[in-house]
Design a protein around this motif. Structure first.
Motif, short mmCIF file in Angstrom:
data_model
loop_
_atom_site.label_atom_id
_atom_site.label_comp_id
_atom_site.label_asym_id
_atom_site.label_seq_id
_atom_site.Cartn_x
_atom_site.Cartn_y
_atom_site.Cartn_z
N ASP A 115 95.80 3.82 -84.41
CA ASP A 115 95.97 3.10 -85.66
C ASP A 115 97.49 2.84 -85.98
N GLY A 116 98.18 3.68 -85.84
CA GLY A 116 99.54 3.66 -86.35
C GLY A 116 100.25 2.60 -85.55
N GLY A 117 100.01 2.35 -84.46
CA GLY A 117 100.67 1.28 -83.54
C GLY A 117 99.87 -0.20 -83.93
N ARG A 118 98.78 -0.13 -84.19
CA ARG A 118 98.11 -1.34 -84.73
C ARG A 118 98.53 -1.74 -85.86
N ARG A 119 98.76 -0.80 -86.88
CA ARG A 119 99.17 -1.14 -88.20
C ARG A 119 100.52 -1.68 -88.13
N ALA A 120 101.49 -1.00 -87.30
CA ALA A 120 102.82 -1.64 -87.13
C ALA A 120 102.94 -3.22 -86.78
N VAL A 121 101.97 -3.26 -85.65
CA VAL A 121 101.89 -4.65 -85.13
C VAL A 121 101.34 -5.70 -85.97
N ARG A 122 100.36 -5.55 -86.83
CA ARG A 122 99.80 -6.07 -87.84
C ARG A 122 100.44 -6.48 -89.01
N THR A 123 101.41 -5.72 -89.50
CA THR A 123 102.44 -5.78 -90.64
C THR A 123 103.54 -6.72 -90.23
N ALA A 124 104.06 -6.45 -88.81
CA ALA A 124 105.19 -7.34 -88.42
C ALA A 124 104.54 -8.92 -88.35
N LEU A 125 103.22 -8.92 -87.60
CA LEU A 125 102.91 -10.40 -87.59
C LEU A 125 102.73 -10.98 -89.13
N GLU A 126 102.06 -10.23 -89.89
CA GLU A 126 102.17 -10.86 -91.30
C GLU A 126 103.51 -11.50 -91.74
N GLU A 127 104.35 -10.49 -91.63
CA GLU A 127 105.90 -10.89 -92.05
C GLU A 127 106.43 -12.25 -91.29
N GLY A 135 98.07 12.83 -78.55
CA GLY A 135 97.55 11.46 -78.98
C GLY A 135 98.64 10.62 -79.08
N PRO A 136 98.20 9.57 -80.27
CA PRO A 136 99.30 8.47 -80.32
C PRO A 136 100.43 8.85 -80.83
N ALA A 137 101.44 7.90 -80.69
CA ALA A 137 103.01 8.30 -80.88
C ALA A 137 103.16 8.18 -82.38
N ASP A 138 102.41 9.03 -83.17
CA ASP A 138 102.69 9.39 -84.72
C ASP A 138 103.81 10.19 -84.76
N PRO A 139 104.75 9.98 -85.59
CA PRO A 139 105.88 10.70 -85.67
C PRO A 139 105.56 12.09 -86.76
N VAL A 140 106.14 12.87 -86.76
CA VAL A 140 105.89 14.29 -87.62
C VAL A 140 106.25 13.74 -89.23
N ARG A 141 107.63 13.19 -88.83
CA ARG A 141 108.01 12.64 -90.29
C ARG A 141 108.02 11.08 -90.09
N HIS A 142 107.69 10.40 -91.31
CA HIS A 142 107.77 9.02 -91.07
C HIS A 142 109.04 8.20 -90.92
N VAL A 143 109.20 7.32 -90.12
CA VAL A 143 110.50 6.56 -89.90
C VAL A 143 110.09 5.06 -90.06
N LEU A 194 107.20 0.55 -80.52
CA LEU A 194 106.30 -0.37 -81.34
C LEU A 194 106.29 -0.21 -82.69
N ARG A 195 106.59 1.00 -83.22
CA ARG A 195 106.44 1.59 -84.83
C ARG A 195 107.86 1.25 -85.24
N GLN A 196 108.94 1.46 -84.62
CA GLN A 196 110.02 1.32 -85.21
C GLN A 196 110.79 -0.25 -84.97
N ARG A 197 110.37 -0.80 -83.98
CA ARG A 197 111.11 -2.17 -83.74
C ARG A 197 109.94 -3.17 -83.40
N PRO A 198 108.91 -3.29 -84.37
CA PRO A 198 107.91 -4.30 -83.67
C PRO A 198 108.45 -5.70 -83.53
#
Lengths: 436, 76
Positions: free
Chosen positions: A151-163, A36-44, A119-123
């Motif tokens: 979903d994780g990738g989308r969340r990372a991009v959305r957060t970064a775009l808001e910043e 599935g999507p690139a969701d890490p086992v432990r959050h980074v 994308l999750r680590q350095r959007p």
């Protein structure tokens, strides 16, 4: 399951680290869920905009100078085909229609996870690259394209775009979610998808009429590297890899690292018999040939090999390479968009023959039939999906030559172990791809 | 990729548009062969006037408009 190592020392440490002389792309290596999507086992935690700016300084503006820089640097695409970015940029000159620039984060190989991880680590690094290219090429639109289930990738991009918006950045970037199927990341499918069409591969035909909309699709890692290049940072000497053992990991490795050292550092405790390079649509190479080769694409190319988008799947001693190959060809056949006859009919034919060979129902003609059918299918699809399957088959016949001889002679398969793979575990569980 | 002499043409097929009807091979078997599933194989540059004429027949015959001619030195 025997001989498949775990990766006990991950996450958080680096493989083949060389002391930080150049920039790196990832914040840390990670363990991912098995499929599935690139969701890490432990959050980074993702790099925030503040951290990003502290590390690299403000983003320069993209202008005509960047075109020369891309040309002069020889920046290659990192989506798998390693097409020079400059070639894609030059091809745009053939038209003058409105341009959409796409950051393609829809990596579809079931084991691949490096784009999603980046994308999750350095959007912000990816979004910098997207904005720079869009500015340099005068794009009207910029899009981040993701698989619908990411979903994780989308969340990372959305957060970064808001910043970025909060700091007053004026970057009209849209997030577009495509379908989940294997071909949704293929660049001609992406190009159609972002223009509102079906996300299916298409043939490049002679342009009809002027001012047709243009689309430029770059892999997210390519854009991250562009963002470093534009800041005059030395090119990174590393390679992002997705490696499958008992677990799926994404690591950033010095490109000079050998395969033997990579697996040793990842805790692989026994020698694999072969490695599948590039993923399910990739190719097999015997371990004896690979062990001392570096991971650098240029070195692999000169050996007639490629790591594609950086997927490494070692095959444990004791597993049957032909059985695994038969499973993979069946998977690839199921993932055809069924638009092109040679792919829609040829891949199931290849899958049937590969299955017959793996089950010892082979006869002398079977190997020849596999080669003939592979030759018949090669290069005849709108995209390179069928070529992945034919290359896989041809490389399996060469890599597992001794096994082929044993199976054809009707001797018992020497395999002592299964080698389950994400998406093809167990018979009949392969998800069905799109239908026409 | 070898570079073809200037002016030489190449026959191409759009495999998405093609439905394997097979009229192309019927009217131009000199330049189109069918694979064992009935889909056209149009490999190779057209090296003679007769081949080009056959290719034009194939282009015109296709009810799906899946075939076209292009300069052989064009990047695919």
């Amino acid at each position: 399951m025997t001989g498949i190592a775990t990766f006990p020392r991950l996450p958080g440490r680096r493989v083949g680290a060389s002391g930080g002389l150049t920039d790196r792309l990832l914040l840390s290596d990670v363990h991912l869920r098995r499929s599935g999507p690139a969701d890490p086992v432990r959050h980074v935690a993702a790099e925030s905009l503040v951290e990003h700016l502290a590390r690299l300084g403000p983003r320069p503006l993209g202008g005509p100078g960047l075109v020369d820089l891309v040309q002069g640097s020889g920046l290659l695409g990192h989506g798998g085909a390693h097409v020079p970015a400059a070639v894609k940029w030059r091809a745009l000159a053939a038209g003058d229609g409105p341009l959409t620039l796409v950051a393609n984060a829809a990596e579809s190989e079931p084991v691949a996870g490096k784009d999603g991880t980046l994308l999750r680590q350095r959007p912000h690094l990816v979004l910098d690259g997207l904005a720079l290219a869009a500015e340099a090429l005068g794009a009207q639109r910029a899009v981040v394209w993701l698989h619908g289930d990411d979903d994780g990738g989308r969340r990372a991009v959305r957060t970064a775009l808001e910043e970025r918006r909060r700091t007053g950045a004026r970057e009209p970037v849209k997030i577009v979610s495509g379908p989940v199927h294997y071909l949704a990341g293929e660049s001609s499918a992406v190009a159609r998808g972002v223009l509102g069409g079906p996300a299916l591969p298409s043939t490049r035909r002679p342009a009809r009429g002027p001012h047709r909309p243009r689309t430029l699709v770059h892999n997210v890692e390519t854009l991250a590297r562009l963002a470093l290049l534009a800041r005059d940072r030395p090119p990174t000497s590393t390679r992002l890899l997705s490696v499958l053992g008992a677990d799926r990991v994404v690591v950033e490795v010095e490109a000079a690292t050998t395969f033997a050292r990579l697996l040793a550092e990842l805790g692989w405790d026994s020698r694999p018999q072969a490695v599948l390079l590039g993923g399910y649509g990739g190719l097999w190479a015997p371990w004896d040939r690979l062990a001392d080769l570096p991971l650098a694409e240029s070195a692999l190319r000169s050996e007639g090999l490629t790591l594609g988008a950086g997927v490494v799947i070692p095959l444990a001693e004791g597993a049957c390479g032909l059985r695994v190959t038969a499973d993979l060809v069946r998977y690839l056949a199921s993932m055809s968009a069924r638009q092109c006859g040679p792919c829609a009919f040829g891949l199931p034919a290849l899958a049937d023959s590969a299955r017959a060979l793996a089950e010892g129902r082979g006869h002398d003609d079977l190997v020849q039939r596999l080669l003939d059918d592979a030759g018949l299918v090669e290069g005849r699809g709108a995209c390179h999906h069928p070529d992945g399957a034919t290359r896989l088959v041809a490389s399996a016949l060469a890599t597992f030559e001794a096994d082929v001889a044993a199976h054809v002679a009707g001797r018992a398969c020497p395999a002592r172990a299964d080698h389950p793979l994400p998406g093809v575990d167990g018979a009949g569980t392969v998800p069905v791809a799109v239908r026409r | 990729m070898s570079r073809a002499p200037a002016g030489r043409l190449r026959l191409r097929v759009d495999p998405v548009a093609c439905e394997g009807i097979g009229l192309c091979a019927h009217v131009a078997d000199r330049v189109v062969a069918l694979d064992r599933w009935g889909y056209p194989i149009v490999d190779g540059d057209l090296d003679a006037g007769a081949a080009v004429r056959a290719a034009r027949r194939a282009v015109r015959a296709c009810p799906r408009r899946a075939l076209w001619l292009e300069p052989a030195d064009q990047r695919r």
